[in-house]
Enzyme design. Structure first.
Site: not given
Ligand code: UDB
Ligand code: ZN
Length: 184
Positions: A110, A153-154, A157
């Site tokens: 996250c 996930h969003e 939140h």
């Molecule tokens: C926290 C972070 C690791 C940066 C995460 N990125 C991510 O999961 N990238 C990813 C995953 C894949 F399965 C394939 C790919 F190509 C790239 C993310 O942006 N989030 C967003 C966030 O914290 N929103 O509040 C967390 C993700 C975990 C599951 C969905 C969102």
């Molecule tokens: Zn998050």
């Protein structure tokens, strides 16, 4: 533009509150906020911009993460076929979901959590989401795979739920019944 300095970290009270519905039609201020959120997620995936401003590449962001307790999310993610799902949504809600579940085999992280919480996060495999887009249109999305996981996930939140709340405390990598693994 939003940077990591605008993203609150775990322990901040905003991450544990239930966010308020956004009055529609959205005010100019709420539209500007949601546009900045979507811009963050896009910018963070551009290597030059991310490098220049120290942005952690993100695929989704929820308003409570920038200390705005309103029901707004931004998602910018490609599915396994390369289809882009890029949305800023007001008041998103899951109107139906599969019984079957899914989980990221790599676990979840996250943008608001700086330390790893290893383990499988059970999600619904398929969901139907309704919300209102930045241009005021009602949007109905049928999602599966990684996009479905990001939207869940969003939306979590917006309800003060963190991904690690879902991890099996006794055995973080315990098999999840009736679930399909989703690889990165
Ligand atoms: C926290 C972070 C690791 C940066 C995460 N990125 C991510 O999961 N990238 C990813 C995953 C894949 F399965 C394939 C790919 F190509 C790239 C993310 O942006 N989030 C967003 C966030 O914290 N929103 O509040 C967390 C993700 C975990 C599951 C969905 C969102
Ligand atoms: Zn998050």
């Amino acid at each position: 533009m939003l940077t990591m300095d605008n993203i609150v970290r775990d322990g901040h009270p905003s991450l544990r509150k239930v966010a308020e519905e956004v009055p529609l039609p959205a005010s100019d201020e709420d539209k500007a906020t949601l546009e900045r959120m979507l811009e963050y997620v896009k910018n963070s995936q551009n290597p030059e911009v991310a490098e220049k401003y120290g942005l952690r590449p993100g695929i989704g962001l929820a308003a409570p993460q920038i200390d705005v307790e309103k029901r707004m999310i931004a998602v910018h993610v490609h599915d396994e076929k390369g289809n882009l799902y890029s949305y800023g949504l007001f008041n998103p809600r899951i109107i139906s979901h599969s019984v079957e579940r899914a989980y990221l085999t790599a676990g979840e992280g996250c943008l608001s959590v700086d330390e790893p919480y290893p383990g499988y996060v059970p999600r619904y495999a398929r969901i139907t989401v309704k919300g209102v887009s930045l241009d005021g249109e009602e949007v109905k999305l049928r999602l599966k795979g990684l996009p479905a996981i990001v939207f869940q996930h969003e939306i979590d939140h917006l309800n003060g739920v963190m991904f690690y709340d879902h991890i099996n405390k006794e055995d973080p990598f315990a098999e999840i019944d009736n679930a399909i693994p989703v690889d990165r």
